[in-house]
Design an enzyme around this catalytic site. Structure first.
Site: not given
Length: 458
Positions: A366, A158
């Site tokens: 991110d 993730h």
């Protein structure tokens, strides 16, 4: 149809009313489990102290079995707070300066993964498909293979995956790469992450890419792909539409008093670029005096991993910075920055997104950043806001209608804020429509389906 087994560090167990914890990922994974039947296994979030944890706690909900285990306090400190969040997390976010290596923490990380494998083993049937999630559990497939399991096992990361020069600063990078090579399918958020992984594999001759996305390493053939995670787009848009009637959202609208609202929503983490963002907002106001007293910046930042010293220090730094800016540019009747240090429910958050003229999402790095996607999904189609997005977020590869910025460039981000606040309605609608259509087509259910289809394929 074969069962699905999901393994993650934490598990989203329904409450007594059968409702799962809020969040599109939990909804999608539970839907996949409900369709096939299966098991969701992970850490309970509790410590057993210094004694060996009790056996797995099994909870049945329809044809889903939730399997939870405690960890010892030593394991929590060394596996979770230690290696996972003070080595892997900073390395994967390119923060070499914050990585703190320790042999006992490294050993604990592999030991807990072995512990998870042994607790999971009695639940696994020969034709089960196993889907492991995130950086906490990279070695899990290798442990299961060593125990003789031949099941199809997939892994989804993730967070970002770094290039070789960053990864190789970690003393156990070869063991981590060997762990990833034990899966049948590796899922990354973007093609950039997949390319970084391929580069790490080839750099020191650990493996080869036989054809695009097909690898051989450590005696195992496996696939890798980019699977950009989505949100439950339509449901979140409905949250936002209905939230206008929520008392907290109404109070927020009244308190803004006709000012334009800029919103930032982030877990308190050094990867999110919160301090740089506050600097950019201050620069925007300073450079555009006409907007003084006409704009409010709402930053919602729930506490995160406060037991890790870097996060505790950051909490103080962000609060002090927000206070300094308010003191420097605020007036008696205008507080420029509203800083909230707690969680807000997703339906209310959707309503706040919808109120905001600009969504400010500027992480330094991110994997994806679902706040960016939630902000877009929450907008009023007739009068949508503008997304200002870091080019270092995975979401920047998809959300072409956003104003992309370099979060390290304070002036550039300030200029993007000015452009977003003043953007004409027609341009806002055009930018929003393209992003919303993409999010509707590529929602979290589609992501889940795509990954599992590829994992089932031989």
């Amino acid at each position: 149809m074969s069962r699905l087994i999901i393994v993650s560090n934490r598990v989203s167990v329904p409450d007594n009313q059968g409702a799962a914890a809020a969040g599109g990922l939990a909804v999608a994974l539970q839907a996949a489990l409900a369709e096939r039947g299966g098991v969701w296994m992970g850490w309970s979030g509790k410590s057993s102290g210094d004694i060996e944890p009790e056996p797995l706690v099994l909870t049945e909900d329809g044809n889903i079995t939730y399997a939870l285990t405690d960890l010892t306090q030593t394991d929590v400190e060394e596996y979770y707070q230690g290696f996972a969040n003070r080595v892997l997390w900073p390395i994967c976010h390119y923060r070499l300066d914050l990585a703190e290596y320790g042999r006992k923490e490294m050993a604990s990380y592999f030991r807990v993964n072995r512990f998870f494998a042994h607790r999971l083993a009695p639940l696994v049937e020969p034709d089960d498909i196993i889907w492991v999630h995130d950086y906490h559990l990279i070695p899990l497939a290798a442990e299961l293979r060593q125990m003789g399991f031949k099941n199809r096992i997939g892994f989804f990361l993730h967070i970002p995956w770094p290039p070789a020069d960053v990864l190789f600063t970690m003393p156990v990078h070869e063991e981590i790469m060997r762990g990833l090579s034990s899966y049948d399918l590796l899922g990354f958020q973007t093609k950039y992450d997949l390319e970084n992984f391929a580069g790490c594999l080839k750099r020191e001759g650990m493996g080869v890419e036989n054809s695009p996305g097909h690898f051989s390493a450590h005696g195992h053939n496996f696939r890798g792909g980019a699977y950009s995670i989505g949100i439950e787009t339509a449901a979140f848009a409905e949250f936002a539409r209905k939230a206008a009637a929520h008392s907290m959202v109404r109070k927020a609208r009244q308190s803004v008093e006709g000012r334009d609202l800029i919103i930032g929503v982030d877990r308190l983490d050094y990867s999110k670029g919160i301090t740089q963002r506050i600097d950019a907002f201050e620069r925007f106001i300073t450079n555009n005096p006409a907007h003084q007293r006409r704009v409010t910046y709402l930053q919602i930042t729930p506490k995160s991993r406060s037991e890790v010293p870097e996060y505790e220090a950051m909490q103080h730094a962000v609060a002090e910075q927000a206070g300094r800016v308010n003191g420097a540019i605020g007036t008696v009747d205008w507080v420029p920055i509203r800083y909230i240090n707690r969680s807000i429910s997703r339906p209310v958050l959707a309503g706040l997104y919808r109120l905001a003229k600009v969504g400010l999402v500027t992480p330094l790095r991110d994997g994806m950043n679902l706040v960016a996607k939630e902000y877009v999904a929450a907008q009023d189609p007739d009068d949508p806001g503008v997304l200002v997005l870091s080019r270092f977020a995975g979401a920047a590869r998809e959300l072409r209608g956003a104003l992309l910025v370099n979060p390290y460039d304070v002036d550039g981000t300030a200029n993007a804020l000015a452009r977003g606040i003043n953007m004409p309605l027609e341009e806002r609608r055009e930018r929003w429509r393209g992003m919303m259509d993409h999010l509707l087509e590529n929602d979290v259910s589609r992501w889940c389906e795509n990954f599992l289809t590829d994992l089932r394929a031989e």
